[in-house]
Design a protein around this motif. Structure first.
Motif, short mmCIF file in Angstrom:
data_model
loop_
_atom_site.label_atom_id
_atom_site.label_comp_id
_atom_site.label_asym_id
_atom_site.label_seq_id
_atom_site.Cartn_x
_atom_site.Cartn_y
_atom_site.Cartn_z
N GLY A 100 -14.10 -56.16 31.60
CA GLY A 100 -14.78 -55.44 30.59
C GLY A 100 -15.76 -56.39 29.70
O GLY A 100 -15.50 -57.55 29.66
N PRO A 101 -16.68 -55.85 29.27
CA PRO A 101 -17.72 -56.76 28.54
C PRO A 101 -17.17 -56.94 27.09
O PRO A 101 -16.08 -56.41 26.60
N ARG A 102 -17.59 -57.79 26.41
CA ARG A 102 -17.19 -58.16 24.82
C ARG A 102 -18.17 -57.12 24.08
O ARG A 102 -19.15 -57.27 23.59
N GLN A 103 -17.54 -56.05 23.93
CA GLN A 103 -18.05 -54.77 23.51
C GLN A 103 -17.12 -53.91 22.67
O GLN A 103 -16.39 -53.47 23.48
N ASN A 104 -17.57 -53.63 21.47
CA ASN A 104 -16.52 -52.91 20.59
C ASN A 104 -17.17 -52.60 19.29
O ASN A 104 -17.92 -53.29 18.73
N PRO A 105 -16.97 -51.26 18.93
CA PRO A 105 -17.40 -51.08 17.30
C PRO A 105 -16.48 -51.86 16.43
O PRO A 105 -15.53 -52.58 16.77
N PRO A 106 -16.87 -51.93 15.02
CA PRO A 106 -15.89 -52.74 14.00
C PRO A 106 -14.37 -52.03 14.19
O PRO A 106 -14.63 -50.58 14.12
N ILE A 107 -13.55 -52.40 14.12
CA ILE A 107 -12.31 -52.00 14.01
C ILE A 107 -11.57 -52.50 12.82
O ILE A 107 -11.31 -53.59 12.53
N LYS A 108 -11.04 -51.39 11.97
CA LYS A 108 -10.54 -51.69 10.53
C LYS A 108 -9.14 -52.09 10.70
O LYS A 108 -8.50 -51.85 11.84
N LYS A 109 -8.73 -52.68 9.83
CA LYS A 109 -7.18 -52.96 9.57
C LYS A 109 -6.37 -51.73 9.79
O LYS A 109 -6.81 -50.53 9.65
N ASN A 110 -5.25 -51.84 10.54
CA ASN A 110 -4.31 -50.60 10.94
C ASN A 110 -4.95 -49.50 11.20
O ASN A 110 -4.64 -48.33 10.93
N SER A 111 -5.83 -49.55 12.28
CA SER A 111 -6.66 -48.51 12.82
C SER A 111 -6.52 -48.59 14.49
O SER A 111 -6.12 -49.64 14.92
N PRO A 112 -6.70 -47.43 15.26
CA PRO A 112 -6.34 -47.80 16.61
C PRO A 112 -7.42 -48.75 17.28
O PRO A 112 -8.76 -48.99 16.79
N MET A 113 -6.93 -49.47 18.25
CA MET A 113 -7.86 -50.47 18.91
C MET A 113 -8.75 -49.73 19.70
O MET A 113 -8.30 -48.73 20.62
N ILE A 114 -9.89 -49.96 19.89
CA ILE A 114 -10.84 -49.46 20.76
C ILE A 114 -11.57 -50.53 21.83
O ILE A 114 -12.13 -51.65 21.25
N LEU A 115 -11.17 -50.17 23.15
CA LEU A 115 -11.26 -51.55 23.98
C LEU A 115 -12.50 -50.80 24.93
O LEU A 115 -12.47 -49.56 25.48
N PRO A 116 -13.16 -51.57 25.30
CA PRO A 116 -14.31 -51.18 26.19
C PRO A 116 -13.89 -51.06 27.55
O PRO A 116 -12.68 -51.44 27.97
N GLU A 117 -14.54 -50.14 28.46
CA GLU A 117 -14.14 -49.99 29.78
C GLU A 117 -14.06 -51.21 30.52
O GLU A 117 -15.03 -52.02 30.81
N MET A 118 -13.07 -51.57 31.68
CA MET A 118 -13.04 -52.38 32.53
C MET A 118 -13.59 -51.98 33.98
O MET A 118 -13.08 -50.69 34.49
N LYS A 119 -14.24 -53.02 34.76
CA LYS A 119 -14.67 -52.45 36.09
C LYS A 119 -14.19 -53.48 37.21
O LYS A 119 -14.34 -54.88 36.98
N GLY A 120 -14.15 -53.06 38.49
CA GLY A 120 -14.16 -53.78 39.47
C GLY A 120 -14.41 -53.11 40.75
O GLY A 120 -14.37 -51.93 41.05
N LYS A 121 -14.69 -53.87 41.68
CA LYS A 121 -15.25 -53.52 43.03
C LYS A 121 -14.04 -53.76 44.12
O LYS A 121 -13.77 -54.75 44.00
N LEU A 122 -14.30 -52.49 45.06
CA LEU A 122 -13.23 -52.64 45.91
C LEU A 122 -13.60 -52.52 47.20
O LEU A 122 -14.35 -51.50 47.61
N LYS A 123 -13.54 -53.43 48.37
CA LYS A 123 -14.09 -53.37 49.60
C LYS A 123 -12.79 -52.61 50.33
O LYS A 123 -11.78 -53.04 50.52
#
Length: 445
Positions: A100-123
């Motif tokens: 995934g990209p290095r991309q996230n909104p500001p994440i406060k202490k003691n709040s849920p982790m918000i992770l960007p989507e990860m992608k991959g290509k499959l032949k």
């Protein structure tokens, strides 16, 4: 929800499915925190149907991370980057690397982790039902220093998506088909591996050549590819053999280092001034560092007729370092005073990387894996206060063998790392990267 899930060369709309599984997350060892159990919920998006020969895009969305951001540090915008692995089963076998990209909104202490989507290509190289099962993932936080939290399943995980692959006239290959994303990019664009799982070799690994020790006649020079021996005849310079050493390091440093090491000696009276050189780009910088922010040191093992260790220390980096860019370690120097008469051998030992970031000092120990090869052999004469049975070492500036700021290796590592995590009275340096359920009360303890 599915708008970000792009699909390449597919014959049917994308379908998304969720799966949850018990997860164990390992914080960086330098933090001193124990592993923590949690639950991860992942949504996998992939085409419902495709043809042999198609290359499809798979999307991993972390619906619920295994834990919240601890009540330690607010994470800045765009500092979190996930990578992960999907197991490919059914008609295929192997793994698909996700990024995934290095991309996230500001994440406060003691709040849920918000992770960007990860992608991959499959032949897709074989007809049949291909199952996609989320597996391990790693969360990297780039500030205030780059650290990794590694999470892995602690139970059997069910498939989150299935692709029905039909024979569309394309070429098929025996076994399963998977592709892995290469390096820092999301995918390697169409590359495939056959059944039996996908394996890659690290590009930096090298092996040594040559066998036994050889010396040239005359006592003035030595040949490369063999051990070197210093003796009489007025010789003062003794070049060592270049050897390959593999080391396992502690986060936030690299997972491992494979480097060539050469130990050279210059005789002065009864002692030897040592110069130790490592290969180019032995590691990537763990963070943006100013000039003078990184200093290496190494323990040289004394064997043969003598015994003990010598610590050699390098100078700080002469120019600023960029995060993630290769680092050339400066030459390390020290003095060896023989403690026995005979043929003494010198071998590279554990490496220590000292990082200064702001007002904090961080120590990254790297331990030699397996037997350490001999780089230099010297004909020595015992000196008063020499190395035999102990430590006849001095640093580059004539100080003590360990250096004023160097961590001890061995059983003291854990305590040293815990102490470093509390530099400046807090574990804030690393708290942002440790995604655990650990209550704040436990962190204070």
């Amino acid at each position: 929800m599915l708008g970000g899930a792009g699909i390449l060369l597919t014959a049917s709309p994308a379908l998304a499915a969720e799966v949850s599984y018990k997860t164990e997350c390992i914080p960086p060892s330098i933090s001193g925190l124990p592993p923590v159990q949690g639950t991860t919920t992942v949504q996998i998006t992939a085409p419902a149907q495709a043809k042999v020969g198609d290359e499809v895009e798979v999307v991993w969305k972390t619906v619920v991370a295994a834990s919240k951001n601890p009540d330690v540090l607010d994470l800045d915008k765009d500092t979190v980057k996930p990578t992960g692995t999907i197991k490919v089963g059914g008609a295929g076998s192997g793994t698909l690397s996700m990024e995934g990209p290095r991309q996230n909104p500001p994440i406060k202490k003691n709040s849920p982790m918000i992770l960007p989507e990860m992608k991959g290509k499959l032949k897709l190289d074989k007809a049949g039902d291909i199952t996609l099962t989320p597996d391990k993932y790693t969360i990297n936080v780039s500030k205030p220093i780059s650290t990794d939290t590694k999470c892995s399943p602690k139970e059997s995980v069910g498939a989150a998506a299935t692709i029905k692959v039909t024979d569309g006239g394309g070429t098929t290959s025996s076994g399963g088909s998977t592709t892995t994303s290469g390096g820092s990019t999301t995918t390697s664009g169409g590359s495939t591996t056959t059944s039996g799982g996908s394996t890659t070799t690290s590009g930096g690994s090298t092996t040594t050549s040559g066998g036994g020790t050889t010396t040239t006649s005359g006592g003035s020079t030595t040949t490369s590819g063999g051990g070197t021996s210093g003796g009489g005849g007025g010789q003062t310079d003794f070049p060592g053999k270049q050897v390959s050493v593999n080391m396992a390091c502690t986060s936030p440093g690299p997972a491992s280092i494979a480097s060539k090491v050469t130990i050279d000696a210059k005789k002065s009276g009864g002692s030897y001034a040592l110069t130790v050189k490592t290969g180019k780009g032995v590691m990537n910088s763990p963070a943006p560092l100013p000039k003078g922010g990184l200093t290496p040191s190494m323990v040289i093992k004394i064997g043969g007729a003598d015994s003990g260790t010598v610590t050699v220390t390098g100078t700080p980096n002469p120019a600023p370092l960029e995060a993630g860019k290769p680092v050339d370690l400066t030459d390390m120097t020290g003095t060896y005073k023989p403690g026995a008469t005979g043929k003494a051998t010198l071998s590279p030992g554990d490496l220590t990387i000292n990082v200064t970031l702001g007002g904090a000092k961080i120590v990254i120990p790297c331990k030699v894996q397996g037997a350490s090869p001999v780089s230099l052999e010297l004909d020595t004469t015992k000196q008063a206060g020499g190395a035999a049975g102990g430590s006849g070492n001095s640093g580059a500036n004539g100080g003590s063998g360990g250096g004023d700021d160097l961590a001890h290796t061995g059983a003291d590592d854990t305590g040293a790392l815990r102490a470093l995590a509390l530099v400046a009275g807090t574990v804030i340096l690393l708290g942002g990267a440790v995604f655990t359920f650990t209550p704040w009360a436990r962190l204070r303890r």
